[in-house]
Design an enzyme around this catalytic site. Sequence first.
Site, PDB file in Angstrom:
ATOM      1  N   CYS A 129       7.915   8.145   3.557  1.00  0.00           N
ATOM      2  CA  CYS A 129       7.363   9.368   2.976  1.00  0.00           C
ATOM      3  C   CYS A 129       8.322  10.521   3.281  1.00  0.00           C
ATOM      4  CB  CYS A 129       5.991   9.647   3.575  1.00  0.00           C
ATOM      5  SG  CYS A 129       5.295  11.227   3.053  1.00  0.00           S
ATOM      6  N   ASP A 139       6.179   3.468   3.899  1.00  0.00           N
ATOM      7  CA  ASP A 139       5.358   3.114   2.742  1.00  0.00           C
ATOM      8  C   ASP A 139       5.801   1.729   2.283  1.00  0.00           C
ATOM      9  OD1 ASP A 139       3.834   5.494   2.472  1.00  0.00           O
ATOM     10  OD2 ASP A 139       5.553   6.488   1.577  1.00  0.00           O
TER      11      ASP A 139
END
Length: 188
Positions: free
Chosen positions: A53, A60
């Site tokens: 992120c 992620d």
Amino acid sequence: GLPPLHSDDTAIDLDAQDTEIHSSGPPDASLLASDANDQVGEILSSALLKSNCPVTGQPDWASVRISYRCPRIDRAGLLRYRVSFRDHAEFHEQCVERIFVDLLARCRPRELSVDARYTRRGGLDINPWRATPGLSPPASGRDPRQPPGHVRSGPLQWRHGDPGLGAARGFLVRADAVVAHLERHPPA
């Protein structure tokens, strides 16, 4: 109710191949190649997409599916390319857009669809999708890594070509979940 688990038995699993990885970033489109003498239509999948992120730096994870018609894409190069996102910081939609644009430029497919099913963050499923014109959106569903807790029921909405979406010109989003999230966490 919950959408069904997404299952595609026709997809070729890239993760099962024995491939030497030399780099974990930044994303390197030069790893992508295709064989102009071998025209195919196939679906490739991988659960190894990981990026970070750009706001929080948290990881992620996503399962990615690529459906295409063109010269056969070199699978080892595609897997290396996917792994090159490991240290990269970009939003989900931007990662899918980058994969789409890089494949389009390097492999020259006649048809291309890239969709990703990210692990849930903040109670939201984010499943960006990008495709060449005329292709249908992927079937709704969730990846096995998208747990059933906190899923909100409601229709999926498809947007294509909306200039307000920035780099991701085509993606699926649970509209009701976004509204609920924004009500709980208004922008500063």
